[in-house]
Scaffold this motif. Structure first.
Motif, PDB file in Angstrom:
ATOM      1  N   TYR A  34       0.609  -1.159   0.052  1.00 47.89           N
ATOM      2  CA  TYR A  34      -0.042  -0.097  -0.005  1.00 47.89           C
ATOM      3  C   TYR A  34       0.912   1.079   0.092  1.00 47.89           C
ATOM      4  O   TYR A  34       1.995   1.100   0.809  1.00 47.89           O
ATOM      5  CB  TYR A  34      -0.955   0.023   1.266  1.00 47.89           C
ATOM      6  N   ALA A  35       0.472   2.232  -0.834  1.00 48.29           N
ATOM      7  CA  ALA A  35       1.129   3.578  -0.843  1.00 48.29           C
ATOM      8  C   ALA A  35       0.709   4.515  -0.141  1.00 48.29           C
ATOM      9  O   ALA A  35      -0.865   4.458   0.034  1.00 48.29           O
ATOM     10  CB  ALA A  35       1.554   3.798  -2.203  1.00 48.29           C
ATOM     11  N   GLU A  36       1.417   5.378   0.510  1.00 47.91           N
ATOM     12  CA  GLU A  36       1.062   6.878   0.912  1.00 47.91           C
ATOM     13  C   GLU A  36       1.343   7.826  -0.215  1.00 47.91           C
ATOM     14  O   GLU A  36       2.186   7.687  -0.753  1.00 47.91           O
ATOM     15  CB  GLU A  36       1.624   7.178   2.239  1.00 47.91           C
ATOM     16  N   TRP A  37       0.387   8.760  -0.614  1.00 49.54           N
ATOM     17  CA  TRP A  37       0.393   9.556  -1.670  1.00 49.54           C
ATOM     18  C   TRP A  37       0.476  10.987  -1.110  1.00 49.54           C
ATOM     19  O   TRP A  37      -0.245  11.477  -0.284  1.00 49.54           O
ATOM     20  CB  TRP A  37      -0.608   9.361  -2.405  1.00 49.54           C
ATOM     21  N   ALA A  38       1.380  11.931  -1.774  1.00 51.77           N
ATOM     22  CA  ALA A  38       1.610  13.190  -1.453  1.00 51.77           C
ATOM     23  C   ALA A  38       0.832  13.970  -2.467  1.00 51.77           C
ATOM     24  O   ALA A  38       1.226  13.651  -3.800  1.00 51.77           O
ATOM     25  CB  ALA A  38       3.122  13.793  -1.424  1.00 51.77           C
ATOM     26  N   VAL A  39      -0.135  14.603  -2.167  1.00 47.33           N
ATOM     27  CA  VAL A  39      -1.207  15.549  -3.019  1.00 47.33           C
ATOM     28  C   VAL A  39      -0.597  17.019  -2.980  1.00 47.33           C
ATOM     29  O   VAL A  39      -0.551  17.627  -1.962  1.00 47.33           O
ATOM     30  CB  VAL A  39      -2.514  15.488  -2.571  1.00 47.33           C
ATOM     31  N   SER A  40      -0.082  17.535  -4.055  1.00 48.56           N
ATOM     32  CA  SER A  40       0.381  18.914  -4.037  1.00 48.56           C
ATOM     33  C   SER A  40      -0.350  19.483  -5.140  1.00 48.56           C
ATOM     34  O   SER A  40      -0.445  18.972  -6.444  1.00 48.56           O
ATOM     35  CB  SER A  40       1.915  18.960  -4.180  1.00 48.56           C
TER      36      SER A  40
END
Length: 144
Positions: A34-40
């Motif tokens: 599972y990934a954690e995603w950085a939203v910018s």
């Protein structure tokens, strides 16, 4: 928490999303991937980057195809987020509007999503740009 990025977990058809062989996939039975995603924010939309890397979600054209995850800073890696509520669908304009909930993720009107019809195994499920799913909703869980 930074004003220029939010960390989220993405779910496609309730499967946590990660990366396998440079492609975005829904993971039914592989919690270690599972990934954690950085939203910018970027260019009127948002860039979705695997946290701690430069690998971002990229549409490699306008045809239906599996979504790539690789370093990219072109418009092909900028996505629109639309929050789905009982009142309707509304485009997210800034990170301050990003909350836990259901969303449509698209680019130029072409939605991201899993296949409408998939095998019933526990294998990873590919995510496509220009999905054939008629209701390609994502769940976003804001972590930080």
């Amino acid at each position: 928490m930074s004003d220029i990025v939010k960390v989220v977990r993405l779910y496609a058809k309730e499967a946590p999303v990660g990366v396998l062989d440079g492609r975005m996939v829904g993971l039914l039975a592989q919690p270690e991937q599972y990934a954690e995603w950085a939203v910018s924010p970027e260019g009127g939309g948002f860039r979705l980057t695997v946290k701690g890397t430069e690998e971002t979600v990229v549409a490699e054209g306008v045809e239906r195809a599996p979504v790539a995850v690789r370093p990219d800073d072109s418009p092909a890696s900028v996505w629109r987020l639309q929050r789905v509520t009982e009142e309707g669908v509304r485009t997210v304009a800034g990170l301050d509007e990003l909350r836990d909930g259901f969303y449509v993720i698209d680019q130029n009107g072409f939605a991201l999503g899993r296949d409408l019809f998939e095998d019933r195994s526990q294998l990873p499920k590919r995510v496509f740009v220009r999905t054939d799913d008629r209701d390609p909703q994502w769940r976003i869980e804001v972590l930080a």
